[in-house]
Design an enzyme around this catalytic site. Structure first.
Site, short mmCIF file in Angstrom:
data_model
loop_
_atom_site.label_atom_id
_atom_site.label_comp_id
_atom_site.label_asym_id
_atom_site.label_seq_id
_atom_site.Cartn_x
_atom_site.Cartn_y
_atom_site.Cartn_z
N LYS A 169 1.18 -1.34 0.16
CA LYS A 169 -0.14 0.09 -0.11
C LYS A 169 0.71 1.36 -0.08
CE LYS A 169 -3.80 1.71 0.37
NZ LYS A 169 -3.28 2.81 -0.48
N GLN A 216 7.20 4.40 4.45
CA GLN A 216 5.88 3.04 4.27
C GLN A 216 5.83 2.80 4.39
OE1 GLN A 216 3.22 5.88 1.68
NE2 GLN A 216 2.70 5.10 3.04
N LYS A 265 5.26 3.64 8.33
CA LYS A 265 4.03 4.03 8.80
C LYS A 265 3.18 3.61 8.40
CE LYS A 265 4.19 7.82 5.68
NZ LYS A 265 4.11 7.89 3.86
N LYS A 322 5.79 1.34 -2.99
CA LYS A 322 5.56 2.58 -3.43
C LYS A 322 6.18 2.92 -5.01
CE LYS A 322 4.91 7.19 -2.57
NZ LYS A 322 4.23 7.44 -0.56
N ASP A 365 -0.09 10.84 -4.99
CA ASP A 365 1.46 11.35 -4.56
C ASP A 365 1.26 12.85 -4.93
OD1 ASP A 365 3.73 10.52 -1.37
OD2 ASP A 365 4.43 11.72 -3.85
N THR A 404 -4.27 13.71 5.06
CA THR A 404 -3.49 13.86 5.39
C THR A 404 -2.66 15.16 6.15
OG1 THR A 404 -2.52 12.28 3.44
CG2 THR A 404 -0.64 13.71 4.66
N ASN A 436 -1.86 18.97 -2.45
CA ASN A 436 -3.05 18.59 -1.54
C ASN A 436 -2.96 18.43 0.00
OD1 ASN A 436 -3.04 15.01 -0.28
ND2 ASN A 436 -5.29 15.78 -0.95
N SER A 459 -7.06 5.52 3.59
CA SER A 459 -7.22 5.18 2.43
C SER A 459 -7.60 3.83 2.45
CB SER A 459 -5.69 5.14 1.59
OG SER A 459 -5.14 5.87 0.58
P1 NDP Z 1 1.05 17.56 -4.16
O1 NDP Z 1 1.70 17.02 -5.60
O2 NDP Z 1 -0.28 17.87 -4.98
O3 NDP Z 1 1.61 18.63 -3.95
C1 NDP Z 1 2.46 19.11 -3.86
C2 NDP Z 1 3.66 19.98 -3.74
O4 NDP Z 1 4.83 20.50 -3.36
C3 NDP Z 1 3.38 21.06 -4.71
O5 NDP Z 1 3.37 22.68 -3.67
C4 NDP Z 1 4.67 21.17 -5.07
O6 NDP Z 1 4.80 22.66 -5.98
C5 NDP Z 1 5.71 21.00 -4.04
N1 NDP Z 1 6.80 20.16 -5.10
C6 NDP Z 1 6.88 19.44 -5.57
N2 NDP Z 1 8.11 18.98 -5.39
C7 NDP Z 1 8.93 20.13 -5.02
C8 NDP Z 1 9.97 19.68 -5.20
N3 NDP Z 1 11.24 19.09 -5.61
N4 NDP Z 1 11.30 20.78 -4.47
C9 NDP Z 1 9.81 22.48 -4.38
N5 NDP Z 1 8.44 21.95 -4.59
C10 NDP Z 1 8.34 20.71 -4.81
O7 NDP Z 1 1.56 17.00 -3.63
P2 NDP Z 1 0.65 15.70 -1.93
O8 NDP Z 1 0.38 17.31 -1.37
O9 NDP Z 1 0.78 15.06 -1.77
O10 NDP Z 1 2.28 15.41 -1.74
C11 NDP Z 1 3.19 16.48 -0.95
C12 NDP Z 1 4.19 15.31 0.05
O11 NDP Z 1 3.48 15.21 1.04
C13 NDP Z 1 5.47 14.43 -0.53
O12 NDP Z 1 6.23 14.64 0.21
C14 NDP Z 1 4.03 13.13 -0.61
O13 NDP Z 1 5.27 12.60 -0.32
C15 NDP Z 1 3.85 13.87 1.31
N6 NDP Z 1 2.66 12.77 1.34
C16 NDP Z 1 1.29 13.04 0.94
C17 NDP Z 1 0.74 12.18 1.26
C18 NDP Z 1 -0.98 12.19 0.20
O14 NDP Z 1 -2.07 11.81 0.52
N7 NDP Z 1 -0.94 13.08 -0.85
C19 NDP Z 1 -0.02 11.41 2.10
C20 NDP Z 1 1.48 11.34 3.08
C21 NDP Z 1 2.39 12.16 2.69
P3 NDP Z 1 5.23 22.65 -8.29
O15 NDP Z 1 3.45 22.33 -7.82
O16 NDP Z 1 5.87 23.83 -7.94
O17 NDP Z 1 5.63 21.26 -7.90
O1 2IT Z 2 3.56 8.75 1.10
C1 2IT Z 2 1.92 8.81 1.59
O2 2IT Z 2 1.79 8.07 2.70
C2 2IT Z 2 1.11 8.71 0.52
N1 2IT Z 2 1.35 9.05 -0.78
C3 2IT Z 2 0.03 7.49 1.05
C4 2IT Z 2 -0.26 6.19 0.49
C5 2IT Z 2 -1.87 5.66 0.34
O3 2IT Z 2 -2.14 5.13 0.31
O4 2IT Z 2 -2.75 6.98 0.68
#
Ligand code: NDP
Ligand code: 2IT
Length: 449
Positions: free
Chosen positions: A93, A114, A117, A129, A169, A213, A244, A381
């Site tokens: 997952k 993961q 976690k 992943k 992600d 999240t 997100n 999830s």
């Molecule tokens: P999104 O794509 O929705 O948003 C990512 C954000 O981070 C954007 O604002 C983006 O800017 C910025 N970003 C991405 N890459 C870079 C980079 N290399 N340098 C600077 N800024 C960057 O992703 P999420 O919000 O889903 O994910 C954000 C983080 O949270 C990640 O580390 C992800 O692994 C983690 N995460 C996500 C979960 C989920 O449920 N979605 C769960 C747990 C953890 P730009 O648009 O300019 O690229």
């Molecule tokens: O990093 C994370 O925990 C996620 N991107 C969410 C994973 C999931 O299966 O909901």
């Protein structure tokens, strides 16, 4: 860097040898091994039967070609990945990331994190992943759809509700999950709702998954603040990113009385001393899919945009890095400490460098590591999988209540484990040990696998 236990040194050396040129994976493994010294001092049997070596080696790694055609009719190629890291506790997952920086080492570090976690959630999910070096920026809807369909055409043969269940992600949200689910359904001729999570509400998604999240990280930090008799109320908070995780972190922090003064994207950051207008951020990011610089232009006086630079220069009480790995360096941590930060909650995966974590901990800043603090997304999830399995759909309130309970339990487990192992307040140690013990117990019971 903390010295590793002598039994763990050779394990780290082997991880380096076998996974050359994968610095993020080395970093993630090293952090966990640094915590495990205390475990094997107390329970030497956990080092038996190459248990730790097995946990550091993914069960399966899949790398594939993703051909697709752009709007001009030109054929393009990307690389797709799925690292199925550990299935001792349940089906693999974990999310799918679309970003040009993606490579096998990044997916491997994410799959490793993961695994622990998911164990911390207490729910029956293993760790995995996936992703691609595809860059969704500037691509039309039709291009995104064709890419997702091609990606799923190969990935589908490795998935299943009892085998491997991806979600979103970076670069993968509701739109992309919809296209991937549509293609999976077509290829398999099965309405197997539980094969993907983060689905839309019209076709089997869970209420509160989108928010989970960010809300979850906020609950975790709220629990951490409560141990010092304080709360978000009246605090200045900086959240990096505007995707997100960042958006729903801001939403929950505001509802608990915190004031968000800055957020960012990969081009720069905005500061709004009146408190960020979240509806405007949502409009710019979720609807128009534009840059965060637009915020200052549309909002006008009181806010400003800084291109480049570090968002961590903005003074705050609580910092919630929610963009990407290693976005908060030792230098950033020093600036935050100098400006009086009291707590850090990692919404992203591994956003703080090892130096930054050390600086926070030495300064007595409460520090919530991502593998515990951002577990709310994957936990919800798993709740989506439960709803799909029972062909049921819960209310927002019911789902969020479960999420809150899970997050507060994870907080308490990490805190209690840190106490038990002689490091009160060290949530990094608590999360690593509690996650490890759950995976290790299951792996031992299953024999040499
Ligand atoms: P999104 O794509 O929705 O948003 C990512 C954000 O981070 C954007 O604002 C983006 O800017 C910025 N970003 C991405 N890459 C870079 C980079 N290399 N340098 C600077 N800024 C960057 O992703 P999420 O919000 O889903 O994910 C954000 C983080 O949270 C990640 O580390 C992800 O692994 C983690 N995460 C996500 C979960 C989920 O449920 N979605 C769960 C747990 C953890 P730009 O648009 O300019 O690229
Ligand atoms: O990093 C994370 O925990 C996620 N991107 C969410 C994973 C999931 O299966 O909901």
């Amino acid at each position: 860097m903390t010295q590793l236990d002598e039994k763990l040194e050779p394990i780290m050396a082997e991880v380096f040898r076998r996974n050359a040129a994968e610095p993020e994976f080395h970093q993630a493994v090293r952090e966990v091994l640094e915590s495990l010294g205390r475990v094997i001092a107390k329970r030497p049997d956990y080092a038996d039967d190459a248990l730790i070596e097995r946990i550091c080696e993914p069960e399966r790694q899949i790398i594939f070609r993703v051909p697709w055609t752009d709007d001009k009719g030109q054929v393009r190629i990307n690389r797709g990945f799925r690292v199925q890291f550990n299935s001792a506790l349940g089906p693999y997952k974990g999310g799918i990331r679309f970003h040009p920086s993606v490579n096998v080492g990044i997916i491997k570090f994410l799959g490793f994190e993961q695994t622990f976690k998911n164990a911390l959630t207490g729910l029956p999910i293993g760790g995995g992943k996936g992703g691609s070096d595809f860059d969704p920026k500037g691509r039309s809807d039709a291009e995104i759809m064709r890419f997702c369909q091609s990606f799923m055409t190969e990935l589908s043969r490795h998935l299943g509700e009892y085998t491997d269940v991806p979600a979103g992600d970076i670069g993968v949200g509701g739109r992309e999950i919809g296209y991937m689910f549509g293609q999976y359904k077509r290829l398999t001729n099965r309405y197997e709702a539980g094969v993907l999570t983060g689905k839309g509400l019209s076709y089997g998604g869970s209420r509160a998954r989108k928010e989970a999240t960010g809300y979850g990280n906020t609950y975790f930090v709220d629990s951490m603040l409560a141990t010092k008799g304080t709360s978000f109320d009246g605090k200045r908070v900086v959240v990096s990113g505007s995707g997100n995780v960042a958006i729903y972190t801001m939403e929950k922090v505001m509802s608990l009385g915190g004031r968000i003064v800055a957020c960012s994207d990969s081009n720069g950051y905005i500061v709004d001393e009146n408190g960020i207008d979240l509806d405007l951020v949502k409009e710019i990011k979720e609807v128009r899919r534009e840059r965060i610089s637009e915020y200052a232009r549309l909002r006008g006086t009181g806010s400003h945009y800084i291109a480049g630079g570090s968002i961590w220069d903005v003074p705050c009480d609580v910092a919630m890095p929610s963009a990407t790995q290693n976005e908060l360096t030792g230098k950033d941590a020093k600036a935050l400490v100098q400006n009086g930060v009291i707590a850090v909650g990692e919404g992203a995966n591994m956003p703080s460098t090892p130096d930054a974590i050390r600086i926070f901990q030495e300064a007595g800043v409460m520090f919530a590591p991502g593998k515990a603090a951002n577990a709310g997304g994957v936990a919800t999830s798993a709740l989506e999988m439960q709803q799909n399995a029972s062909r049921d759909s819960w209310t927002f309130e019911q789902t969020e209540a479960r999420l809150e309970t899970i997050m507060r339990n994870i907080h308490d487990t990490c805190a209690a484990t840190a106490d038990e192992y002689g490091a009160p307040g060290d949530y990094v140690l608590g999360a690593n040990i509690a996650g490890f013990v759950r995976v290790a117990e299951a792996m031992r019971a299953l024999g040499v696998i």
